[in-house]
Motif scaffolding. Structure first.
Motif, mmCIF file in Angstrom:
data_model
loop_
_atom_site.group_PDB
_atom_site.id
_atom_site.type_symbol
_atom_site.label_atom_id
_atom_site.label_comp_id
_atom_site.label_asym_id
_atom_site.label_seq_id
_atom_site.Cartn_x
_atom_site.Cartn_y
_atom_site.Cartn_z
ATOM 1 N N ILE A 32 11.691 6.565 9.286
ATOM 2 C CA ILE A 32 12.112 6.611 7.914
ATOM 3 C C ILE A 32 10.886 7.048 7.100
ATOM 4 N N MET A 33 9.598 6.344 7.226
ATOM 5 C CA MET A 33 8.492 6.408 6.510
ATOM 6 C C MET A 33 7.809 8.243 6.764
ATOM 7 N N THR A 34 7.924 8.210 7.861
ATOM 8 C CA THR A 34 7.336 9.753 8.586
ATOM 9 C C THR A 34 7.893 10.844 7.887
ATOM 10 N N GLU A 35 9.394 10.763 8.024
ATOM 11 C CA GLU A 35 10.392 11.672 7.434
ATOM 12 C C GLU A 35 10.246 11.897 5.706
ATOM 13 N N ILE A 36 10.101 10.716 5.344
ATOM 14 C CA ILE A 36 9.922 11.083 3.734
ATOM 15 C C ILE A 36 8.704 11.567 3.333
ATOM 16 N N LYS A 37 7.635 11.156 4.076
ATOM 17 C CA LYS A 37 6.083 11.826 3.490
ATOM 18 C C LYS A 37 6.302 13.255 4.010
ATOM 19 N N ALA A 38 6.876 13.819 5.013
ATOM 20 C CA ALA A 38 7.157 15.088 5.359
ATOM 21 C C ALA A 38 7.990 15.804 4.352
ATOM 22 N N THR A 39 9.065 15.135 3.753
ATOM 23 C CA THR A 39 9.699 15.984 2.948
ATOM 24 C C THR A 39 8.859 15.806 1.387
ATOM 25 N N LEU A 40 8.357 15.097 1.112
ATOM 26 C CA LEU A 40 7.564 15.125 -0.063
ATOM 27 C C LEU A 40 6.378 16.130 -0.197
#
Length: 541
Positions: free
Chosen positions: A264-272
C-alpha cells in the motif's frame, strides 16, 4: 505531534514524452466529490498547501507565460467562443465535442497513456451496462441507485431474483476457472424472456473486480494496475448541471490497483508523485490535500483502519505536501485522500483521489494465493488452500490523477484563459499562401500542410499507409480570397500556435516563413518545421 513536512528535493522528471509511441498491453464521482466512489466525500474547502520543488520547470514557466491577464474567464465562454463543444436538450448534461474539443480530450488521454507505461499500468475495457445484480453485489445499488440510469432489455422483469453474490463472501460464486466458465453460459447470462433490468455504469470498479475474479492470481502477480477511460454516466439533478464541471456523461482516468497490504505505502507514494508531476506539467495552482478517516459506520476492524490511515499519513508526510485531516469523513470501505484545485472563480474543485477499499474484495470474494504460513501449532493460516499455499484478500486502491477529464479540461481552459501550449492546442498551425490566385503558391501551401501535419508522402506525391510511430499535428491551409494581413489577424485571434507563410520565394526555395519568436521570422523547409513541432510537443510546450 505530526512530523514536520520535508519538501522533496527533486521529483523524478517525466521519462515518457509524447514523442514516443507505446504498445500497452476509477474512481467515480459523486454529487459533491466527483472522484469519490460512493458519493460520501464532503471535503473542507479552506485548505492551503506549502510549495514544493516542481519537475519540468521549463514547461511550467511556459504555462505561466501564457497568462498575463489576471481577469477570470469562464470555461463556458471559452468553449463557446472557440467552438470546442455544443449542447443539446435531447441529452442534457452530455456535451457534444467538436473536432477541436475532442482533440483536447484526446491529448489528455495520450499524456496519461504515456505515463501509464512508466508507472506500470495496463489499460482495460469493460462493459457499459451490467445487470442490476452486479450493483447489488457491489453494494452500490443501495447507496448509489438514485444517481444511476436504469436500462431495460427485452422482456425485462419488474422484480429481480436474489443476487448471485450477496454482501457476505460465503454467498459469492467460487473464485476459480470453473466459475469463470460458468459465467459465460446461458444460466448466468439469462434468457431473453424475463431478462433483468440493467444499470448504466457510473463507475468501473465492479467490472474490474469481475475481471480480477476471472482467474487465479498469485502474490507474485501483485500489484496489478488496471486503467480505463470508457464513458461513465451519473443521473445528476438537472439543477446541478454546470458546463463541464457537472455533467451526466463523462470520462475519468480511472484506475484500480490490486495489491498486498505490504504494498500500500509504495503504491500511494507513486500515485502522489504521479499527481504532482501532472499538475506541474499543466501549470495548475498548487492543490490542497485532505485525508478523510474512519466514519462512524464502517466496514472491517478498527485495527485495519488504523493501519491503513497510518499508511496514508506516512505517505503524505513523506511527500512533503501540506495536508489537512477530515476526521470521520472517509468512505465506509476505507480512508481516502482527496485532491482539490481552486478554480479561477475561487471555488474548490475535487480532481484527483486516492482511496483504500477493503469492502469490494470481500463482496466479490477476491483472492490471491500466498506462501504457506504456519501458526504456532503448525497449522496453515488463510482463507483456503492455493497452489502456492494459502489464499488472502487483496486491497484495492481506487485512483484518479485528473479525475473527471471534462472537469479537468474546464480547469485548464480557465487557468490558461483559452491560450494553449502548442502540444495540446486544437489549432496548432495554419499555412497561408500570400496570393490565393497564384496556383503555384496554393499547391505548395497544400503540400506543406501535409508534410508539417505528419502525413508521409512518397516520391511523386503518392500517398502511402501511415506508420504508427509518426507524430501527427492539426494543421490547416487558409487560401481564402482575403488579404494576407486579414488572414493573419484572424489566425492570431483563433489562437493558432504557428502561422506559416508561403510566397513566390518560398515556392522557389522549397521553404516556408515562420515566426518562432516574436518579431523574428526565418525560412525553414517543411521537414524542419515538422521536426520543430515534434521537439516542441516533446517538451510539453
Amino acid at each position: 505531534m505530526r512530523p514536520p513536512r520535508i519538501p522533496l528535493s527533486r521529483l523524478t522528471a517525466l521519462r515518457q514524452p509524447l514523442l514516443r509511441r507505446y504498445c500497452s498491453c476509477s474512481v467515480p464521482s459523486s454529487r459533491y466529490a466527483p472522484s469519490d466512489i460512493n458519493g460520501s466525500s464532503k471535503p473542507s474547502l479552506n485548505i492551503t498547501r506549502e510549495g514544493t520543488n516542481r519537475p519540468n520547470a521549463e514547461a511550467a514557466a511556459h504555462r505561466r507565460s501564457l497568462n498575463t491577464d489576471n481577469s477570470p474567464l469562464s470555461h463556458r465562454t471559452i468553449t463557446t467562443s472557440q467552438s470546442l463543444l455544443t449542447h443539446s436538450p435531447l441529452s442534457p448534461g452530455s456535451p457534444l465535442f467538436t473536432p477541436q474539443g475532442t482533440h483536447i480530450l484526446a491529448k489528455l488521454k495520450e499524456y496519461l497513456r504515456a505515463q501509464y507505461v512508466r508507472y506500470g499500468y495496463d489499460e482495460v475495457l469493460t462493459p457499459t451496462i451490467y445487470k442490476r445484480q452486479l450493483w447489488q453485489t457491489s453494494g452500490h445499488w443501495d447507496i448509489f441507485k438514485d444517481d444511476m440510469f436504469e436500462v431495460r432489455g427485452r422482456g425485462a422483469a419488474a422484480d429481480l431474483p436474489e443476487p448471485i453474490a450477496g454482501a457476505a463472501p460465503n454467498d459469492t460464486p467460487k473464485h476459480n476457472a470453473e466459475r469463470h466458465d460458468a459465467a459465460s453460459t446461458e444460466s448466468i447470462a439469462g434468457s431473453e424472456q424475463g431478462e433483468q433490468p440493467y444499470g448504466l455504469k457510473p463507475m468501473n470498479c465492479p467490472g474490474h473486480c469481475l475481471m480480477f475474479a476471472s482467474k487465479t492470481h498469485s502474490y507474485r502477480d501483485l500489484p496489478i494496475r488496471w486503467a480505463e477511460f470508457s464513458p461513465l454516466h451519473r443521473n445528476e439533478l438537472a439543477s446541478a448541471l454546470s458546463g463541464l464541471t457537472r455533467v451526466r456523461r463523462f470520462h475519468q482516468d480511472d484506475a484500480h490497483i490490486f495489491c498486498r497490504p505490504s504494498q500500500i505505502m509504495t503504491e500511494i507514494k507513486a500515485t502522489l508523485e504521479f499527481i504532482q508531476e501532472t499538475y506541474t506539467i499543466f501549470g495548475l495552482p498548487q492543490p490542497s490535500l485532505v485525508l478523510s478517516t474512519r466514519p462512524e459506520t464502517f466496514l472491517g476492524e478498527v485495527a485495519t483502519w488504523e493501519h491503513a490511515e497510518g499508511e496514508l499519513k506516512a505517505a503524505l508526510d513523506e511527500s512533503g505536501l501540506k495536508w489537512e485531516e477530515n476526521p470521520g469523513d472517509g468512505a465506509f470501505y476505507g480512508p481516502k485522500i482527496d485532491v482539490l484545485i481552486r478554480g479561477t472563480d475561487g471555488k474548490m474543485n475535487q480532481t484527483a483521489t486516492v482511496q483504500l477499499d477493503f469492502q469490494l474484495p470481500e463482496r466479490f470474494d477476491l483472492k490471491y494465493s500466498t506462501p504457506v504460513v504456519k501458526d504456532g501449532e503448525g497449522k496453515t493460516q488463510g482463507l483456503g488452500s492455493g497452489e502456492d499455499g494459502e489464499f488472502a484478500r487483496p486491497v484495492i486502491i481506487h485512483r484518479a490523477v485528473m479525475g473527471s477529464l471534462e472537469r479537468f479540461m474546464a480547469l485548464i481552459l480557465e487557468n490558461w484563459k483559452g491560450k494553449y501550449p502548442f502540444w495540446i492546442n486544437p489549432n496548432q498551425a495554419v499555412v497561408l499562401p500570400i496570393s490565393n490566385d497564384k496556383v503555384e503558391q496554393v499547391e505548395w501551401a497544400k503540400k506543406v500542410q501535409k508534410i508539417v501535419a505528419g502525413v508521409e508522402i512518397m516520391e511523386g506525391g503518392v500517398g502511402k499507409v501511415q506508420s504508427l510511430g509518426r507524430r501527427r499535428f492539426r494543421v490547416e491551409t487558409d487560401d481564402r480570397a482575403q488579404s494576407l494581413g486579414s488572414r493573419l489577424r484572424q489566425a492570431k485571434q483563433k489562437g493558432f500556435g504557428f502561422e506559416l507563410v508561403v510566397g513566390d520565394q518560398e515556392v522557389k526555395d522549397g521553404t516556408v516563413t515562420i515566426e518562432r519568436t516574436k518579431g523574428k521570422k526565418e525560412a525553414l523547409t517543411p521537414h524542419e518545421v515538422y521536426q520543430l513541432f515534434v521537439e516542441t510537443e516533446a517538451k510539453f510546450q
